[in-house]
Design an enzyme around this catalytic site. Structure first.
Site, PDB file in Angstrom:
ATOM      1  N   CYS A   4       1.073  -1.212  -0.101  1.00 23.92           N
ATOM      2  CA  CYS A   4       0.449   0.422   0.094  1.00 23.92           C
ATOM      3  C   CYS A   4       0.607   1.165  -0.056  1.00 23.92           C
ATOM      4  CB  CYS A   4      -0.635   0.282   1.438  1.00 23.92           C
ATOM      5  SG  CYS A   4      -1.978   1.800   1.288  1.00 23.92           S
ATOM      6  N   CYS A   7       1.005   3.232   3.670  1.00 26.04           N
ATOM      7  CA  CYS A   7       1.587   3.321   4.354  1.00 26.04           C
ATOM      8  C   CYS A   7       2.775   3.706   3.965  1.00 26.04           C
ATOM      9  CB  CYS A   7       0.750   1.437   4.485  1.00 26.04           C
ATOM     10  SG  CYS A   7      -0.592   0.684   5.060  1.00 26.04           S
ATOM     11  N   HIS A  46      -4.557   1.485   8.707  1.00 27.14           N
ATOM     12  CA  HIS A  46      -4.881   1.105   7.075  1.00 27.14           C
ATOM     13  C   HIS A  46      -6.309   0.208   7.014  1.00 27.14           C
ATOM     14  CE1 HIS A  46      -4.750  -0.499   2.935  1.00 27.14           C
ATOM     15  NE2 HIS A  46      -5.144  -1.269   3.134  1.00 27.14           N
ATOM     16  N   GLY A  93     -14.243   6.155  -8.671  1.00 24.27           N
ATOM     17  CA  GLY A  93     -12.996   6.310  -8.855  1.00 24.27           C
ATOM     18  C   GLY A  93     -11.844   6.208  -7.980  1.00 24.27           C
ATOM     19  N   HIS A 100      -8.896   7.741   2.508  1.00 27.59           N
ATOM     20  CA  HIS A 100      -8.461   9.166   1.840  1.00 27.59           C
ATOM     21  C   HIS A 100      -9.474  10.327   1.814  1.00 27.59           C
ATOM     22  CE1 HIS A 100      -7.149   7.806  -1.766  1.00 27.59           C
ATOM     23  NE2 HIS A 100      -8.483   8.980  -2.646  1.00 27.59           N
TER      24      HIS A 100
END
Ligand code: AMP
Ligand code: ZN
Length: 117
Positions: A4, A7, A46, A93, A100
């Site tokens: 990730c 991360c 995460h 999207g 986030h």
């Protein structure tokens, strides 16, 4: 979650322009800004997307609202206004699978939430 990208930013394995950090939240400049001001605010935990939010995540996600508020004030855009966006899944999207919040500001962002096809 070692594949990730966010991360990796949290772990300082890849660089980012970090503008805020505490024990459970980090905020940094978006690498491809779509507005004069474009930051991303993320939990250090995460969480892949909105679909994966659990009851136990409410506290950190609530704190993110306060970080967004304070960042907007710090950047001097609180009065003029700003937009907060969270994309989820393919149709939403979402490209990076670590939840986030986009903070967009610095110009009039218009009233349309979705581009006309
Ligand atoms: P989304 O389409 O909602 O998943 O948004 C992902 C965002 O992450 C995009 O606006 C990208 O420009 C941004 N992004 C991807 N990689 C990085 C990175 N390494 N540093 C900063 N922002 C990034
Ligand atoms: Zn992650």
């Amino acid at each position: 979650m070692n594949d990730c990208i966010f991360c990796k930013i949290i772990d300082k394995e890849i660089p980012a322009n970090i503008v805020f950090e505490n024990e459970d939240i980090i905020a940094f400049e978006d690498a491809h800004p779509v507005a004069p001001i474009h930051y991303l605010v993320i939990p250090k935990k995460h969480i892949s997307s909105m679909n994966d939010v659990k009851q136990e995540d409410i506290e950190v996600l609530g704190k993110i609202q306060l970080v967004l508020r304070d960042l907007a004030k710090q950047l001097g855009v609180a009065e003029n206004g700003y937009r907060v966006i969270t994309n989820c899944g393919e149709d939403g999207g979402q490209k990076v699978k670590h939840i986030h919040y986009h903070l967009l500001a610095g110009k009039h962002l218009g009233h349309k939430l979705v581009k006309e096809e």
